[in-house]
Design an enzyme around this catalytic site. Sequence first.
Site, PDB file in Angstrom:
ATOM      1  CG  ASN A   7      -1.889   1.070   1.301  1.00 50.87           C
ATOM      2  OD1 ASN A   7      -1.912   1.951   0.425  1.00 50.87           O
ATOM      3  ND2 ASN A   7      -2.727   1.056   2.318  1.00 50.87           N
ATOM      4  NE  ARG A  88      -6.512   0.473   0.462  1.00 43.89           N
ATOM      5  CZ  ARG A  88      -6.773   1.212   1.500  1.00 43.89           C
ATOM      6  NH1 ARG A  88      -5.839   1.460   2.394  1.00 43.89           N
ATOM      7  NH2 ARG A  88      -7.978   1.720   1.664  1.00 43.89           N
ATOM      8  CG  HIS A 177     -13.572   1.041   4.071  1.00 44.88           C
ATOM      9  ND1 HIS A 177     -14.476   1.786   4.800  1.00 44.88           N
ATOM     10  CD2 HIS A 177     -12.363   1.566   4.331  1.00 44.88           C
ATOM     11  CE1 HIS A 177     -13.836   2.714   5.480  1.00 44.88           C
ATOM     12  NE2 HIS A 177     -12.538   2.604   5.210  1.00 44.88           N
ATOM     13  NE  ARG A 236     -12.620  10.618   5.543  1.00 44.53           N
ATOM     14  CZ  ARG A 236     -12.183   9.373   5.401  1.00 44.53           C
ATOM     15  NH1 ARG A 236     -12.997   8.347   5.543  1.00 44.53           N
ATOM     16  NH2 ARG A 236     -10.928   9.149   5.087  1.00 44.53           N
ATOM     17  CD  GLU A 379      -8.740  -2.981   4.374  1.00 46.11           C
ATOM     18  OE1 GLU A 379      -8.261  -2.779   5.518  1.00 46.11           O
ATOM     19  OE2 GLU A 379      -9.234  -2.085   3.678  1.00 46.11           O
TER      20      GLU A 379
END
Length: 394
Positions: A7, A88, A177, A236, A379
């Site tokens: 990533n 990713r 996600h 957020r 992940e």
Amino acid sequence: MIILSVNAGSSSLKFTGFEMPSEDVLISGIFERIGIDGSFYTIKLNGEKTKKTVDLSDHKVAFEILIKELVDNKIVSSLDEIKGVGHRIVQGGSYFSKTEIATDDVVDKIDELSSLAPLHNPAAIVGINAAKAVMPNALQTVVFDTAFHQTMKEEEFMYAVPYAWYKEYKIRKYGAHGTSHKYVSQRMNEILGRNDTKLITCHIGNGASISAVKNGECVDTSMGLTPNAGLIMGTRCGDMDATVVTYAMEKTGMSPKEMDNVLNKQSGLLGISGVSGDSRDIEEGIKSGNERCILAQNMYVKRIVEYIAKYYVLLGGCDAIIFTAGVGENSAMTRKQVLDKLSILGVKIDDEANNVRGVEQKITADDSKIPAYIIPTNEELMIAKDTYSLILQG
Ligand code: AMP
């Protein structure tokens, strides 16, 4: 064979090395401050974590050091043992509905989508190019956060704004996600022993999203054009009346960029509580009677419950609710508050089973009409598994 799951950020490179198909983790770590003074890397090997300060001028140097660590620690005897590198990618737009080989054409499309993920897609391309340069014989694949959500129908992914915005600017819901929602829903199906399931997957971390998954495919998800939609998150705001934005801009005189910063970095739990965007701090605040922490948590839980209820109806029932990511895996309090509010659907929490952190476990009573589970997400493993399948396909 060895597969790396990576990533790449603009100044970082996170990696996990798997032996496949056994899925054993051989090495993991992160390179930080790449191209910036004070660069270093942290590596976890045989259960031991070490930090090394080193000059990292670019991502290529980081990959070279990673290979050297693998050789020095006798994980590989030569570079050629690394058969695949899975990258990713945050934004795959409407182009990608599955993991792909990182051909020039694919990389061009990822580049074209950079305006939808300006911080992430360009950094990932830097990572892909560096990995290709250092490991030319490994299969380079790209695993998209958005791919799992490409099964959404038009009526789920369109916004009710002028249609031309969709055509001209690609404005629609993409979700995020996806790799995590895919991983936990596949794992849930393995536990249930069938694939014809209706699942509600709650990835609740610093960023948070919920998906409705039917027969292994995403029907709807809470994140949108960007990750700032749906749930209230650490910093957020998630869903709200869109006109709040234009109204607040007029009132405060903020530029679009400043407003974006407030909505993404100063809102959510942090914005309401004034204390922190981290659930652990909110829980501490609640214990000491902080009214705004209590309000923030109540709003946070209410929004999660609203999405679960909405997806229950959309799916026409639910075979399991899954909690994953930082808060979902670790916060017994949030899980309990959510599940208690779902008692109208016959959900009954098992308080003792729920009082755990980070383990795969059923957390509802046996007579609960819908079972709920904690399934720790992975992940990195999903990226390695997808890369492994592409290698097997030749
Ligand atoms: P993630 O984005 O999945 O890494 O999740 C990070 C978030 O998980 C942190 O910001 C915390 O809000 C939350 N978290 C981690 N550990 C705990 C815990 N023990 N209790 C409550 N929240 C936690």
